[in-house]
Scaffold this motif. Structure first.
Motif, PDB file in Angstrom:
ATOM      1  N   GLY A 155      -8.089 -26.091 -16.478  1.00 46.21           N
ATOM      2  CA  GLY A 155      -7.271 -25.197 -15.327  1.00 46.21           C
ATOM      3  C   GLY A 155      -8.020 -24.549 -16.344  1.00 46.21           C
ATOM      4  N   ASN A 156      -8.699 -23.050 -15.388  1.00 43.84           N
ATOM      5  CA  ASN A 156      -9.017 -22.338 -16.399  1.00 43.84           C
ATOM      6  C   ASN A 156      -8.160 -21.533 -18.039  1.00 43.84           C
ATOM      7  N   PRO A 157      -8.759 -22.013 -18.781  1.00 43.63           N
ATOM      8  CA  PRO A 157      -7.867 -21.937 -20.730  1.00 43.63           C
ATOM      9  C   PRO A 157      -7.266 -20.086 -20.743  1.00 43.63           C
ATOM     10  N   CYS A 158      -7.534 -19.218 -20.137  1.00 45.52           N
ATOM     11  CA  CYS A 158      -6.702 -17.801 -19.856  1.00 45.52           C
ATOM     12  C   CYS A 158      -6.238 -18.183 -18.214  1.00 45.52           C
ATOM     13  N   GLY A 159      -5.990 -19.084 -17.667  1.00 43.08           N
ATOM     14  CA  GLY A 159      -5.044 -18.693 -16.692  1.00 43.08           C
ATOM     15  C   GLY A 159      -3.476 -20.510 -16.338  1.00 43.08           C
ATOM     16  N   LYS A 160      -4.497 -20.981 -15.856  1.00 46.83           N
ATOM     17  CA  LYS A 160      -3.221 -22.570 -15.369  1.00 46.83           C
ATOM     18  C   LYS A 160      -4.078 -23.019 -16.263  1.00 46.83           C
ATOM     19  N   GLY A 161      -5.129 -23.301 -17.289  1.00 54.16           N
ATOM     20  CA  GLY A 161      -4.974 -24.172 -18.065  1.00 54.16           C
ATOM     21  C   GLY A 161      -4.633 -23.391 -19.651  1.00 54.16           C
ATOM     22  N   CYS A 162      -3.813 -23.066 -19.654  1.00 53.19           N
ATOM     23  CA  CYS A 162      -3.931 -22.449 -21.024  1.00 53.19           C
ATOM     24  C   CYS A 162      -2.868 -23.497 -21.500  1.00 53.19           C
ATOM     25  N   CYS A 163      -3.429 -23.485 -22.691  1.00 49.88           N
ATOM     26  CA  CYS A 163      -2.233 -24.525 -23.847  1.00 49.88           C
ATOM     27  C   CYS A 163      -2.480 -25.423 -23.063  1.00 49.88           C
ATOM     28  N   LYS A 164      -3.396 -25.879 -22.519  1.00 49.87           N
ATOM     29  CA  LYS A 164      -3.365 -27.546 -22.056  1.00 49.87           C
ATOM     30  C   LYS A 164      -4.432 -28.033 -22.889  1.00 49.87           C
ATOM     31  N   ALA A 165      -4.405 -29.972 -23.584  1.00 56.35           N
ATOM     32  CA  ALA A 165      -5.444 -30.825 -23.663  1.00 56.35           C
ATOM     33  C   ALA A 165      -4.906 -31.895 -22.860  1.00 56.35           C
ATOM     34  N   SER A 166      -5.828 -32.405 -22.753  1.00 57.53           N
ATOM     35  CA  SER A 166      -5.936 -33.703 -22.362  1.00 57.53           C
ATOM     36  C   SER A 166      -7.053 -35.111 -23.078  1.00 57.53           C
ATOM     37  N   PHE A 167      -6.300 -35.692 -22.866  1.00 62.88           N
ATOM     38  CA  PHE A 167      -6.866 -37.030 -22.985  1.00 62.88           C
ATOM     39  C   PHE A 167      -7.423 -37.999 -21.652  1.00 62.88           C
ATOM     40  N   ARG A 168      -8.269 -38.075 -21.749  1.00 66.13           N
ATOM     41  CA  ARG A 168      -8.486 -38.715 -19.852  1.00 66.13           C
ATOM     42  C   ARG A 168      -8.423 -40.867 -20.536  1.00 66.13           C
ATOM     43  N   ILE A 169      -7.927 -41.903 -19.543  1.00 66.83           N
ATOM     44  CA  ILE A 169      -7.597 -43.000 -19.945  1.00 66.83           C
ATOM     45  C   ILE A 169      -8.459 -44.003 -18.790  1.00 66.83           C
ATOM     46  N   TYR A 170      -9.441 -44.479 -19.915  1.00 66.56           N
ATOM     47  CA  TYR A 170     -10.431 -45.442 -18.849  1.00 66.56           C
ATOM     48  C   TYR A 170     -10.632 -46.906 -18.942  1.00 66.56           C
ATOM     49  N   PRO A 171     -11.141 -47.473 -17.441  1.00 69.32           N
ATOM     50  CA  PRO A 171     -10.465 -49.000 -18.564  1.00 69.32           C
ATOM     51  C   PRO A 171     -12.084 -49.186 -19.034  1.00 69.32           C
ATOM     52  N   ALA A 172     -11.663 -50.473 -19.743  1.00 70.90           N
ATOM     53  CA  ALA A 172     -12.226 -50.798 -20.851  1.00 70.90           C
ATOM     54  C   ALA A 172     -13.926 -51.700 -20.135  1.00 70.90           C
ATOM     55  N   SER A 173     -14.074 -51.712 -19.070  1.00 71.01           N
ATOM     56  CA  SER A 173     -15.181 -52.142 -18.344  1.00 71.01           C
ATOM     57  C   SER A 173     -15.600 -51.410 -18.149  1.00 71.01           C
ATOM     58  N   GLN A 174     -14.974 -49.803 -17.842  1.00 71.78           N
ATOM     59  CA  GLN A 174     -16.696 -48.778 -17.246  1.00 71.78           C
ATOM     60  C   GLN A 174     -16.757 -48.626 -18.670  1.00 71.78           C
ATOM     61  N   ASP A 175     -18.350 -48.560 -18.487  1.00 66.24           N
ATOM     62  CA  ASP A 175     -19.952 -47.564 -18.607  1.00 66.24           C
ATOM     63  C   ASP A 175     -19.677 -46.238 -18.854  1.00 66.24           C
ATOM     64  N   LYS A 176     -19.456 -45.512 -17.948  1.00 65.43           N
ATOM     65  CA  LYS A 176     -19.415 -44.256 -17.863  1.00 65.43           C
ATOM     66  C   LYS A 176     -18.131 -44.005 -17.899  1.00 65.43           C
ATOM     67  N   THR A 177     -18.105 -42.700 -19.046  1.00 62.82           N
ATOM     68  CA  THR A 177     -16.847 -42.173 -18.928  1.00 62.82           C
ATOM     69  C   THR A 177     -17.000 -40.727 -19.320  1.00 62.82           C
ATOM     70  N   ASP A 178     -18.126 -40.291 -19.180  1.00 57.21           N
ATOM     71  CA  ASP A 178     -18.420 -38.268 -19.655  1.00 57.21           C
ATOM     72  C   ASP A 178     -18.308 -37.991 -18.219  1.00 57.21           C
TER      73      ASP A 178
END
Length: 238
Positions: A155-178
């Motif tokens: 979300g918008n860092p100045c709105g609902k995304g304020c103070c949020k930071a995430s790490f995303r989990i992907y399957p080991a077999s998945q090549d594209k994770t970006d």
């Protein structure tokens, strides 16, 4: 050494032996963990976490100081998890050696590990089971071809995304994770109350487990949240 408290929903069971289904886990900077079902919001303290590291080590080498942490069930002191993080170079703009690592055990039995990988710009990690088999790829959401962290992913860092930071989990077999690549779970740092954010260093984490994750894998991901908290969000000399 300092003790941390852990809370959870009425479903209370050791990670290494019983299923922990239908719940989402949260941890704060004191490594307090809570789980809540989609139907019930009640939380009960079920465990404490004790970090074993010397004052001088924390003062001189934080936030990359080595530590061992034991997570024990309240009332019985039965160990649920044990986390071991050796000293290594801190995360930075790029990395090609001296990687951050963490191992998780329960009752002396290995449950898996998380290891930092070679990267440029965005830190990347891989989770492995006790036999060394790759389970997941984990990193923060990216943009610009994977060269930048996407600050607007939650979300918008100045709105609902304020103070949020995430790490995303992907399957080991998945090549594209970006970019907008599909992911199967998240470790989300979310804001607490205004007073907590301003006057304390407490952090809250909300875990969404992959649907197919086993009990041991869930325990490993809970340990990963502590690992990421130590590497990214704890300040020096805390």
């Amino acid at each position: 050494m300092s003790s941390k408290h852990i809370s959870a929903a009425p479903q209370r069971c050791p990670f290494a032996r019983h299923a922990v289904g239908g719940v989402r886990s949260a941890l704060d900077a004191r490594h307090a963990m809570s789980t809540s079902s989609s139907k019930k919001a009640k939380k009960n303290e079920f465990a404490t976490a004790l970090e074993d590291s010397g004052f001088c080590i924390r003062y001189c080498f934080a936030p990359c100081h080595p530590f061992k942490m034991s997570v024990a069930e309240v009332g019985t002191s039965a160990e649920l998890l044990s986390i071991d993080r050796p000293c290594a170079c801190p995360v930075g703009a790029c990395k090609c050696c001296c990687y951050q690592t963490m191992t998780v055990t329960s009752g002396g039995q290995p449950m898996g590990s998380v290891k930092e990988q070679c990267y440029c710009c965005v830190p990347r990690f891989k989770a492995f089971d006790e036999a060394g088999k790759e389970l997941y790829k984990i990193h923060q959401p990216t943009c610009c071809g994977g060269m930048c962290i996407n600050c607007c992913a939650e979300g918008n860092p100045c709105g609902k995304g304020c103070c949020k930071a995430s790490f995303r989990i992907y399957p080991a077999s998945q090549d594209k994770t970006d970019g907008d690549a599909p992911y199967i779970g998240t470790i989300l740092k979310k804001p607490k109350s205004f007073a907590t954010e301003v006057f304390t260093d407490a952090n809250a984490f909300d875990l969404t487990f992959p649907e197919s994750a086993s009990t041991d894998e869930k325990a490993l991901l809970i340990g990963s949240a502590m690992f990421f908290n130590a590497n990214f969000f704890e300040r020096e000399n805390n």
